[in-house]
Design a protein around this motif. Structure first.
Motif, PDB file in Angstrom:
ATOM      1  N   LEU A 178     -14.317  38.407 -21.408  1.00  0.00           N
ATOM      2  CA  LEU A 178     -14.028  38.012 -22.788  1.00  0.00           C
ATOM      3  C   LEU A 178     -15.202  37.232 -23.380  1.00  0.00           C
ATOM      4  O   LEU A 178     -15.640  37.507 -24.511  1.00  0.00           O
ATOM      5  CB  LEU A 178     -12.758  37.154 -22.812  1.00  0.00           C
ATOM      6  CG  LEU A 178     -12.114  36.890 -24.172  1.00  0.00           C
ATOM      7  CD1 LEU A 178     -11.524  38.166 -24.737  1.00  0.00           C
ATOM      8  CD2 LEU A 178     -11.028  35.830 -24.045  1.00  0.00           C
ATOM      9  N   ILE A 212     -17.929  37.997 -26.571  1.00  0.00           N
ATOM     10  CA  ILE A 212     -18.144  37.039 -27.658  1.00  0.00           C
ATOM     11  C   ILE A 212     -19.631  36.739 -27.818  1.00  0.00           C
ATOM     12  O   ILE A 212     -20.150  36.693 -28.930  1.00  0.00           O
ATOM     13  CB  ILE A 212     -17.345  35.738 -27.392  1.00  0.00           C
ATOM     14  CG1 ILE A 212     -15.841  36.017 -27.497  1.00  0.00           C
ATOM     15  CG2 ILE A 212     -17.742  34.643 -28.383  1.00  0.00           C
ATOM     16  CD1 ILE A 212     -14.962  34.861 -27.057  1.00  0.00           C
ATOM     17  N   PHE A 215     -16.485  41.613 -31.341  1.00  0.00           N
ATOM     18  CA  PHE A 215     -15.150  41.058 -31.568  1.00  0.00           C
ATOM     19  C   PHE A 215     -14.074  42.134 -31.700  1.00  0.00           C
ATOM     20  O   PHE A 215     -12.915  41.828 -31.990  1.00  0.00           O
ATOM     21  CB  PHE A 215     -15.171  40.147 -32.798  1.00  0.00           C
ATOM     22  CG  PHE A 215     -15.979  38.904 -32.579  1.00  0.00           C
ATOM     23  CD1 PHE A 215     -15.420  37.799 -31.969  1.00  0.00           C
ATOM     24  CD2 PHE A 215     -17.321  38.862 -32.937  1.00  0.00           C
ATOM     25  CE1 PHE A 215     -16.164  36.659 -31.724  1.00  0.00           C
ATOM     26  CE2 PHE A 215     -18.079  37.720 -32.704  1.00  0.00           C
ATOM     27  CZ  PHE A 215     -17.506  36.614 -32.104  1.00  0.00           C
ATOM     28  N   PRO A 257      -9.287  42.671 -24.693  1.00  0.00           N
ATOM     29  CA  PRO A 257      -9.246  41.824 -23.493  1.00  0.00           C
ATOM     30  C   PRO A 257      -8.708  42.588 -22.283  1.00  0.00           C
ATOM     31  O   PRO A 257      -7.783  43.394 -22.405  1.00  0.00           O
ATOM     32  CB  PRO A 257      -8.295  40.690 -23.894  1.00  0.00           C
ATOM     33  CG  PRO A 257      -8.371  40.655 -25.394  1.00  0.00           C
ATOM     34  CD  PRO A 257      -8.537  42.081 -25.822  1.00  0.00           C
ATOM     35  N   LEU A 315      -9.167  36.474 -28.490  1.00  0.00           N
ATOM     36  CA  LEU A 315     -10.590  36.202 -28.698  1.00  0.00           C
ATOM     37  C   LEU A 315     -10.803  34.825 -29.312  1.00  0.00           C
ATOM     38  O   LEU A 315     -11.783  34.139 -28.999  1.00  0.00           O
ATOM     39  CB  LEU A 315     -11.207  37.273 -29.590  1.00  0.00           C
ATOM     40  CG  LEU A 315     -11.589  38.587 -28.903  1.00  0.00           C
ATOM     41  CD1 LEU A 315     -11.785  39.685 -29.925  1.00  0.00           C
ATOM     42  CD2 LEU A 315     -12.842  38.409 -28.065  1.00  0.00           C
ATOM     43  N   CYS A 366     -13.149  31.820 -27.809  1.00  0.00           N
ATOM     44  CA  CYS A 366     -14.253  31.172 -28.537  1.00  0.00           C
ATOM     45  C   CYS A 366     -14.283  29.666 -28.316  1.00  0.00           C
ATOM     46  O   CYS A 366     -15.353  29.041 -28.376  1.00  0.00           O
ATOM     47  CB  CYS A 366     -14.112  31.434 -30.040  1.00  0.00           C
ATOM     48  SG  CYS A 366     -14.370  33.138 -30.533  1.00  0.00           S
TER      49      CYS A 366
END
Length: 341
Positions: free
Chosen positions: A67, A71, A76, A80, A95, A99
């Protein structure tokens, strides 16, 4: 609150169940929580309710390294990767959780925050209200949930890695912390700083309280929701200030069905483009065709709680027609709604 549990996961699950039972913090399947454990991100599954965290399996493990790699590469649209054999679908905000660099992340549509973030002048109000707030925060404009929102938050954090709280226009807040207690302290302080007293309720006359539309429509039995119809200050906002945030649109539709005259024929209303599942009848009440789901009831009550915290004349920022259409024509949200209670 102090969470005394053996593992971080147990603490997050207990905390999720606790806040999930407070409608001023969590509404139905809205909001999500996560924790990071080695190379795994445990995140709430799409469509599940935080209040069920101690009774059901609502968290799904996701490959954290994968993941975070997507990023870093600004991908984006990445899906997942679920670890193990879980059949649950990770939250559309997975997401967003990835972050945030903190171990525990909480994303809520808390009423005190949401009531502020739907105002057209939220930037100036935040600057004033959070001048003495002891944590690093930033605000971002509205973005469609999922990839667009995660990208905006990622860019904001890249500019200032010390950020702990991101306030999102027409949406809510995401909070990161080292522990459940840390996140809870930030949340409570934020809600206190942004708190707005709701307007007083209008008393419903007995003859109105016993009124019925007939035709298979039943009164929605909630004193707050009822105010949307019998309080002129709120009813007058329904047409212009309906589409304020994503969950409201997803669960309640693009526009309300309003009956200004209690003697109007229901068949006349059916000629409009509006959904007839819920009718707001001025000075009479709010009615539904059959029993509403718990998810829709939660969103109706959330809408009342938000509107009740707006001063007369306060300008609100509604979602554009394009933004509304994008939300309603979205497989991810269709899935979440399909499995809601």
């Amino acid at each position: 609150m102090k969470m005394n549990h053996k593992t971080l996961g147990e603490a997050v699950q207990a905390y999720s169940a606790w806040i999930g039972s407070d409608p001023l913090l969590v509404q139905g399947a809205g909001g999500n929580a996560s924790w990071k454990e080695k190379n795994v991100l445990w995140v709430k599954a799409s469509g599940t309710w935080l209040k069920d965290a101690l009774d059901q399996e609502i968290f799904v493990p996701v490959d954290l390294a994968d993941l975070q790699s997507s990023i870093r590469e600004n991908d984006f649209s990445h899906i997942p990767k679920v670890v193990g054999e879980s059949t649950l679908r990770p939250s559309i905000e997975t997401l967003l959780h990835g972050c945030m660099p903190q171990k525990v992340v909480l994303h809520l549509h808390a009423i005190e925050v949401l009531s502020m973030m739907v105002r057209s002048n939220y930037v100036s109000i935040l600057s004033e209200r959070l001048a003495d707030y002891g944590y690093r925060w930033a605000a971002v404009g509205y973005q469609k949930p999922g990839a667009d929102l995660a990208k905006e938050v990622a860019l904001t954090i890249k500019d200032d890695p010390s950020l702990e709280i991101i306030l999102m226009a027409n949406h809510g807040v995401v909070i990161g912390g080292r522990s459940v207690d840390d996140v809870d302290q930030k949340l409570r302080a934020l809600c206190a700083a942004l708190a707005t007293d709701p307007i007083g309720r209008i008393s419903c006359k007995q003859e109105i309280a016993s009124a019925s539309l007939g035709g298979g429509y039943f009164r929605v039995n909630d004193e707050g929701i009822e105010q949307l119809a019998i309080d002129a200050r709120l009813f007058d906002r329904l047409e212009q200030d309906w589409a304020l945030y994503p969950d409201h649109v997803v669960f309640l539709g693009a526009r309300p069905c309003l009956m200004h005259d209690k003697h109007a024929e229901i068949f006349d209303i059916s000629k409009s483009e509006n959904s007839l599942e819920i009718i707001f009848c001025k000075n009479l009440g709010v009615f539904s065709r059959g029993k509403l789901s718990a998810a829709k009831l939660a969103q109706l009550r959330c809408y009342y709680d938000v509107l009740a915290r707006q001063k007369l004349g306060q300008e609100l920022a509604v979602l554009s027609h394009q933004a509304v259409a994008s939300l309603l024509d979205w497989d991810a949200e269709a899935y979440r709604q399909s499995i809601s209670k």
